[in-house]
Design a protein around this motif. Structure first.
Motif, PDB file in Angstrom:
ATOM      1  N   CYS A 592      19.231  44.409  24.170  1.00 13.83           N
ATOM      2  CA  CYS A 592      18.228  43.697  24.730  1.00 13.83           C
ATOM      3  C   CYS A 592      19.409  43.999  25.746  1.00 13.83           C
ATOM      4  O   CYS A 592      19.715  43.171  26.434  1.00 13.83           O
ATOM      5  N   TYR A 594      17.928  43.733  29.970  1.00 12.13           N
ATOM      6  CA  TYR A 594      17.091  42.574  30.905  1.00 12.13           C
ATOM      7  C   TYR A 594      17.445  42.927  32.629  1.00 12.13           C
ATOM      8  O   TYR A 594      18.242  44.004  33.318  1.00 12.13           O
ATOM      9  N   TRP A 669      20.541  39.092  15.058  1.00 14.05           N
ATOM     10  CA  TRP A 669      19.260  38.395  15.641  1.00 14.05           C
ATOM     11  C   TRP A 669      18.150  39.443  14.239  1.00 14.05           C
ATOM     12  O   TRP A 669      18.102  40.110  13.796  1.00 14.05           O
ATOM     13  N   LEU A 675      13.765  36.109  17.414  1.00 13.47           N
ATOM     14  CA  LEU A 675      14.673  37.051  18.357  1.00 13.47           C
ATOM     15  C   LEU A 675      13.842  37.752  18.233  1.00 13.47           C
ATOM     16  O   LEU A 675      13.290  38.810  19.386  1.00 13.47           O
ATOM     17  N   LEU A 682      12.023  43.364  19.127  1.00 14.46           N
ATOM     18  CA  LEU A 682      12.884  42.695  19.725  1.00 14.46           C
ATOM     19  C   LEU A 682      11.530  41.945  20.544  1.00 14.46           C
ATOM     20  O   LEU A 682       9.995  41.848  21.010  1.00 14.46           O
ATOM     21  N   ARG A 684      11.168  39.703  23.590  1.00 11.52           N
ATOM     22  CA  ARG A 684      11.924  39.706  24.962  1.00 11.52           C
ATOM     23  C   ARG A 684      11.980  38.382  25.626  1.00 11.52           C
ATOM     24  O   ARG A 684      13.169  37.802  25.892  1.00 11.52           O
ATOM     25  N   ASN A 686      11.894  35.377  24.075  1.00 12.02           N
ATOM     26  CA  ASN A 686      12.618  34.245  23.526  1.00 12.02           C
ATOM     27  C   ASN A 686      14.011  34.910  23.779  1.00 12.02           C
ATOM     28  O   ASN A 686      14.489  33.606  23.678  1.00 12.02           O
ATOM     29  N   ILE A 687      14.717  35.676  23.184  1.00  8.42           N
ATOM     30  CA  ILE A 687      16.067  36.501  23.707  1.00  8.42           C
ATOM     31  C   ILE A 687      16.549  35.677  24.879  1.00  8.42           C
ATOM     32  O   ILE A 687      17.603  35.320  25.398  1.00  8.42           O
ATOM     33  N   GLN A 688      15.251  35.895  26.559  1.00 11.66           N
ATOM     34  CA  GLN A 688      15.619  35.662  28.029  1.00 11.66           C
ATOM     35  C   GLN A 688      16.095  34.206  27.517  1.00 11.66           C
ATOM     36  O   GLN A 688      16.923  33.522  28.786  1.00 11.66           O
ATOM     37  N   ARG A 690      17.059  32.123  25.216  1.00  9.65           N
ATOM     38  CA  ARG A 690      18.428  31.441  24.440  1.00  9.65           C
ATOM     39  C   ARG A 690      19.793  31.915  25.366  1.00  9.65           C
ATOM     40  O   ARG A 690      20.540  31.366  25.401  1.00  9.65           O
ATOM     41  N   TYR A 691      18.837  33.380  25.622  1.00  2.00           N
ATOM     42  CA  TYR A 691      20.723  33.712  26.575  1.00  2.00           C
ATOM     43  C   TYR A 691      20.068  33.570  28.072  1.00  2.00           C
ATOM     44  O   TYR A 691      21.297  34.137  28.331  1.00  2.00           O
TER      45      TYR A 691
END
Length: 700
Positions: A592, A594, A669, A675, A682, A684, A686-688, A690-691
């Motif tokens: 992913c 960013y 994932w 995620l 993806l 995005r 949700n991933i952002q 989480r991380y």
């Protein structure tokens, strides 16, 4: 601590002495009232949209142009020449020599020895443009035939463009930084026979001429000190120096072929970082509407001087320089390598362009402003603790009083004079556009440079004009109210949970409608139909950006609909495109990418292939306990980053598309984690979420 307390006492005493005078002279209640005044109103509300329109008055210049029917860019140039004939129009610094300068580490850098600015008047510029246009006619280029301009920002670029307009030749603008594939695409798609370029960029054509069969003429802006070498280009294409085309035009008897408002003025290509670049079709009416809208908010004086260095292939710079011509403001040309006394191409002890030109107006992208901000911070940090404490207190003091409607002229003159000197000491305001400006940068520069930093929002498809802050706005993080040339409509985007019924402010996808909205995309009818539409006699463009309107009518950009992100210097990064290329790397199972719009590079969260991860750890001598531990190993991250960057280059990704930092993720994932979708696309956001901590660490 003792110094800090002493400074607090000094500032407190300064306030006691100056406040009564400043209260009477500066009238802070007026400044606050101007800050809070309404910028736009909601004209229409629907179930899924809200439409805003500017409430600003139109300028005297705008009224005059309507009355005199000045409706093409060629007429604007003619008007400027009539009004300002013998005034200085465009200036270029004389390059006296290029010398070797030995650095402390023994390396040798090439440095310029520069003289003063050499100026052309408006009349001289007009004669040169007239001759250039006629010269192209003598070379067989006809009206309505596209001409490519592929060169750095310089006086000849603007003169050549006006020469083409005098013969109704549409200009195809291509960024000087484009790669060969994008350059070939733009030249072939527009079917040009003539390309205007610079001596510095000419070598690119040794490789691309075999791939551009329509090109028969290359016109070259000559270098100031190096001879023009034409060996190795073959004899199929005629290559002429710019001055030779001028000479042909001076002997020509051909007359001008003037454009109409509906004729194409520019085919302006995007940077091409999301695939093949798109050519945006702009009519004279489009560009005129945009420029006149800026006259309604700009406050320009006869004594102003503009410093030009952004790419003229970018619509923001093109509109800015066109406005300078309209008002008779001298344009001094520069570039980031010679702009300041400390720029990389300036010989030690010599003056940069800003110190010589002493501009009052510049247009900046956030990258340049961030560099200025960082250089200020570095200078402060390298100073003594006393100077550092004093500077930081002065900035905070000024910002506090600024929000109350006050200026601090004594502090400006005493403490911030060295900072203002970086850009020549006379900057009156800065236009910021091309990408979001970080609020911290905005606040610091507004204080330290002692001038408004006016952020705007626009796109190539809207000819740069959409919104702009006015001179009295003391906010950060907003892009100002709508300009008079367009309406702005927020439309529900249900998929992203942005709706005009949101509280406290309505939110939605930004649609821009008005005469400044471009005709469409060159030779891309399906893409044009997808992004542009007609409604109630007005042309609209779907921006893909998500915005919200504040109570005073200012627009704030809050998100991006697509996985397309504009970086700090204005490059667009297609996250999906980069991910699809990186996923072809055998080391990666999933990734992913960013991109923070306030930064100049992308980062990546990488799910490594376990087998390759184990193999690399053994080869690198990194002990293997479990996948969780190895993913936290900084040495392994460096190895993976190196391999990913090599793979990105092999896939022909641009430098700004290749991750400059990564974090290895041991989790797999799955849809159950929320995620990825059921189709393993993806999610995005949700991933952002989480991380986010890991993302912040990568950028720090």
């Amino acid at each position: 601590m003792r110094n800090r307390n002493s400074f607090y006492c000094i500032f407190h005493l300064y306030t006691i002495i100056t406040w009564p005078v400043y209260f009477l002279v500066q009238k802070p209640w007026k400044a606050k009232a101007n800050h809070n005044k309404l910028k736009s109103v909601a004209l229409m509300h629907g179930d899924d949209f809200v439409l805003h329109r500017s409430v600003s008055d139109i300028s005297d210049v705008h009224v005059r142009f309507i009355q005199d029917k000045i409706d093409t860019m060629e007429k604007v140039f003619r008007f400027a020449v009539r009004q300002h004939g013998q005034k200085a129009a465009v200036g270029t610094r004389e390059i006296l020599a290029e010398e070797d300068e030995i650095q402390p580490n023994g390396r040798i850098f090439k440095k310029f020895v520069l003289g003063s600015y050499q100026w052309r008047t408006f009349t001289q510029m007009d004669n040169e443009a007239e001759s250039f246009g006629r010269g192209l006619r003598e070379l067989g280029i006809n009206a309505k035939e596209n001409v490519v301009l592929f060169a750095e920002t310089r006086a000849e670029w603007l003169i050549a463009s006006n020469g083409c307009m005098k013969q109704n030749m549409p200009l195809v603008t291509l960024y000087a930084t484009l790669g060969e594939d994008a350059l070939i695409h733009g030249i072939n798609e527009t079917e040009v026979s003539c390309v205007v370029t610079s001596q510095e960029l000419l070598p690119k054509f040794k490789n691309i001429l075999p791939c551009t069969p329509n090109v028969t003429v290359l016109v070259v802006f000559e270098d100031a000190i190096k001879p023009l070498d034409l060996a190795g280009y073959g004899d199929v294409v005629k290559i002429l120096p710019y001055r030779e085309v001028i000479r042909l035009g001076e002997m020509s008897s051909k007359t001008g072929l003037l454009p109409k408002p509906e004729d194409t003025a520019f085919v302006m290509y995007t940077s091409g970082s999301t695939g093949p670049p798109k050519g945006v079709l702009m009519s004279h009416e489009n560009v005129m509407s945009s420029m006149l809208a800026y006259t309604n908010v700009a406050v320009i004086f006869e004594s102003d001087v503009y410093m030009a260095y952004l790419p003229l292939a970018h619509v923001l710079e093109l509109i800015g320089e066109s406005m300078c011509m309209l008002y008779g403001i001298p344009i001094g040309y520069s570039n980031p390598l010679t702009m300041t006394d400390n720029s990389s191409k300036i010989k030690r002890g010599s003056k940069g362009d800003a110190s010589v030109l002493k501009p009052t107006i510049i247009a900046c992208v956030p990258l340049i402003l961030d560099r200025i901000y960082k250089s200020i911070q570095e200078k402060v940090e390298s100073g003594s603790a006393v100077k550092k404490s004093l500077f930081n207190l002065a900035v905070q003091y000024k910002l506090d009083w600024f929000q109350r409607g006050y200026d601090t002229p004594i502090i400006n003159s005493v403490l911030f004079r060295p900072v203002r000197a970086i850009l020549g000491g006379r900057i009156r305001f800065i236009l910021a556009g091309g990408a979001p400006l970080a609020p911290e940068t905005h606040r610091c520069l507004r204080a330290a440079l002692c001038c408004p930093v006016l952020q705007g929002y626009g796109l190539t498809e809207t000819c740069s004009a959409t919104t702009m802050m006015d001179f009295y706005d003391r906010s950060t993080g907003i892009t100002g109210g709508p300009l008079s040339c367009c309406d702005i409509k927020l439309v529900n985007w249900d998929e992203g949970n942005y709706r005009v019924t949101d509280r406290p402010y309505p939110r939605g996808e930004i649609h821009v409608g008005g005469p400044n909205v471009a005709v469409g995309y060159f030779k891309q009818p399906e893409k044009t139909k997808e992004e542009f539409y007609e409604e109630n006699g007005r042309r609209w463009f779907r921006t893909g950006d998500i915005g919200e309107f504040r109570p005073e009518g200012n627009l704030q950009i809050v998100d991006r609909k697509k996985d397309l992100v504009k970086l700090q210097y204005g490059e667009y990064v297609s996250l999906g495109k980069v991910e699809s290329e990186l996923k072809t790397c055998s080391l990666i199972d999933n990734v992913c990418v960013y991109a923070d719009p306030t930064k100049m590079f992308v980062v990546a969260l990488v799910m490594p292939n376990p087998d390759h991860l184990k193999s690399i750890s053994m080869k690198s001598g990194i002990s293997w306990n479990n996948i969780e531990d190895i993913c936290l190993n900084s040495q392994m991250e460096k190895v993976y980053l190196t391999e990913i960057q090599k793979h990105g280059l092999k896939c022909r990704l641009e430098k700004f598309e290749i991750p400059q930092a990564i974090k290895l993720i041991s989790e797999i994932w799955t849809p159950d984690m929320g995620l990825v979708t059921a189709a393993f696309k993806l999610k995005r956001k949700n991933i952002q979420d989480r991380y986010q901590l890991l993302i912040d660490r990568m950028y720090s």
